[in-house]
Design a protein around this motif. Structure first.
Motif, PDB file in Angstrom:
ATOM      1  N   GLY A  26       0.913  -1.231  -0.121  1.00  0.00           N
ATOM      2  CA  GLY A  26      -0.008  -0.022   0.068  1.00  0.00           C
ATOM      3  C   GLY A  26       0.777   1.297  -0.029  1.00  0.00           C
ATOM      4  N   ARG A  27       2.061   1.203   0.436  1.00  0.00           N
ATOM      5  CA  ARG A  27       3.000   2.083   0.541  1.00  0.00           C
ATOM      6  C   ARG A  27       3.303   2.599  -0.908  1.00  0.00           C
ATOM      7  NH1 ARG A  27       8.016   1.928   4.328  1.00  0.00           N
ATOM      8  NH2 ARG A  27       9.257   2.620   2.743  1.00  0.00           N
ATOM      9  N   PRO A  30       0.059   3.895  -5.045  1.00  0.00           N
ATOM     10  CA  PRO A  30      -1.064   4.709  -5.013  1.00  0.00           C
ATOM     11  C   PRO A  30      -2.431   4.293  -5.260  1.00  0.00           C
ATOM     12  CG  PRO A  30       0.049   5.401  -6.588  1.00  0.00           C
ATOM     13  CD  PRO A  30       0.942   4.291  -6.198  1.00  0.00           C
ATOM     14  N   ASP A  31      -3.542   4.859  -4.847  1.00  0.00           N
ATOM     15  CA  ASP A  31      -4.844   4.472  -5.257  1.00  0.00           C
ATOM     16  C   ASP A  31      -4.862   4.890  -6.672  1.00  0.00           C
ATOM     17  OD1 ASP A  31      -5.670   3.948  -2.897  1.00  0.00           O
ATOM     18  OD2 ASP A  31      -6.481   5.939  -2.421  1.00  0.00           O
ATOM     19  N   ARG A  32      -5.632   3.734  -7.626  1.00  0.00           N
ATOM     20  CA  ARG A  32      -5.662   3.834  -8.909  1.00  0.00           C
ATOM     21  C   ARG A  32      -6.883   4.434  -9.422  1.00  0.00           C
ATOM     22  NH1 ARG A  32      -4.993  -1.354 -11.979  1.00  0.00           N
ATOM     23  NH2 ARG A  32      -4.664   0.503 -13.626  1.00  0.00           N
ATOM     24  N   GLY A  33      -7.364   5.734  -8.946  1.00  0.00           N
ATOM     25  CA  GLY A  33      -8.343   6.553  -9.604  1.00  0.00           C
ATOM     26  C   GLY A  33      -9.652   6.412  -8.335  1.00  0.00           C
ATOM     27  N   PRO A  34     -10.712   7.018  -8.737  1.00  0.00           N
ATOM     28  CA  PRO A  34     -11.908   6.921  -7.743  1.00  0.00           C
ATOM     29  C   PRO A  34     -12.412   5.720  -7.461  1.00  0.00           C
ATOM     30  CG  PRO A  34     -12.422   7.938 -10.012  1.00  0.00           C
ATOM     31  CD  PRO A  34     -10.922   7.575  -9.844  1.00  0.00           C
ATOM     32  N   LYS A  35     -12.981   5.585  -6.321  1.00  0.00           N
ATOM     33  CA  LYS A  35     -13.651   4.153  -6.091  1.00  0.00           C
ATOM     34  C   LYS A  35     -15.020   4.215  -6.991  1.00  0.00           C
ATOM     35  CE  LYS A  35     -12.158   4.594  -1.206  1.00  0.00           C
ATOM     36  NZ  LYS A  35     -11.291   5.550  -1.340  1.00  0.00           N
ATOM     37  N   GLN A  38     -17.896   6.290  -6.142  1.00  0.00           N
ATOM     38  CA  GLN A  38     -17.542   8.021  -6.685  1.00  0.00           C
ATOM     39  C   GLN A  38     -17.622   8.091  -8.113  1.00  0.00           C
ATOM     40  OE1 GLN A  38     -13.757   8.020  -5.349  1.00  0.00           O
ATOM     41  NE2 GLN A  38     -14.102   9.202  -3.324  1.00  0.00           N
TER      42      GLN A  38
END
Length: 138
Positions: A26-27, A30-35, A38
Motif C-alpha cells: 500500500g505504501r 497509490p490508489d488507482r483512481g476514484p472508487k 464515486q
C-alpha cells in the motif's frame, strides 16, 4: 547423449532464517483512481444536470415559440390586407385582359359576355386561383 544423474542431492535456495521481511504494498502503490461509488455518483450527477438543462432549454423554446406566435397573430390582419390588395390588383389586370380577349363574344343564350362572370352557374363567389392567369414562363 545425455548425462547420468548425479547421486548427490540438489542444492536448493532457501529463505533466510525467520523468513523475508514483509513488504507494505500500500505504501508503494497509490490508489488507482476514484472508487466505484464515486464514479456512480459523478455519472448520476452529470446525467441529472444534463436533463435539467434540457428541461430549461425546452421551456425557453416553448416561450419563444409562443411569443413568435402572438406576434404573428397580431400581424396577421395586416398581412392578409396586403395579400388582398395584391390579389385585387392582379384581378383588375386579369379582368381588363379578359374584356379585351372576350370582346364581341356571346354565351350560349345569346347574351354579351360580362368580364369576371363565372362560366359556372353556382351562386357562391370564390376567389380565382392565384396562378390561374399568370403566364407559365414569366
Amino acid at each position: 547423449m545425455s548425462l547420468r544423474p548425479s547421486t548427490i542431492p540438489p542444492i536448493q535456495d532457501m529463505p533466510p532464517p525467520g523468513g523475508y521481511k514483509k513488504v507494505d504494498m500500500g505504501r508503494y502503490l497509490p490508489d488507482r483512481g476514484p472508487k466505484g461509488w464515486q464514479l456512480w455518483l459523478g455519472a448520476t450527477t452529470a446525467i441529472l444536470y444534463g436533463y435539467y438543462q434540457i428541461g430549461r432549454t425546452n421551456k425557453a423554446r416553448i416561450q419563444q415559440k409562443m411569443q413568435e406566435r402572438k406576434v404573428r397573430y397580431g400581424l396577421y390582419p395586416l398581412m392578409q390586407a396586403e395579400a388582398d390588395r395584391e390579389y385585387m390588383e392582379r384581378e383588375l389586370v386579369n379582368l381588363r385582359r379578359e374584356a379585351e380577349v372576350m370582346r364581341g363574344v356571346r354565351d350560349g343564350s345569346g347574351k354579351e359576355w360580362v368580364p369576371g362572370s363565372s362560366q359556372f352557374f353556382g351562386g357562391q363567389w370564390m376567389p380565382r386561383k392565384i396562378g390561374h392567369f399568370m403566364p407559365k414562363y414569366a
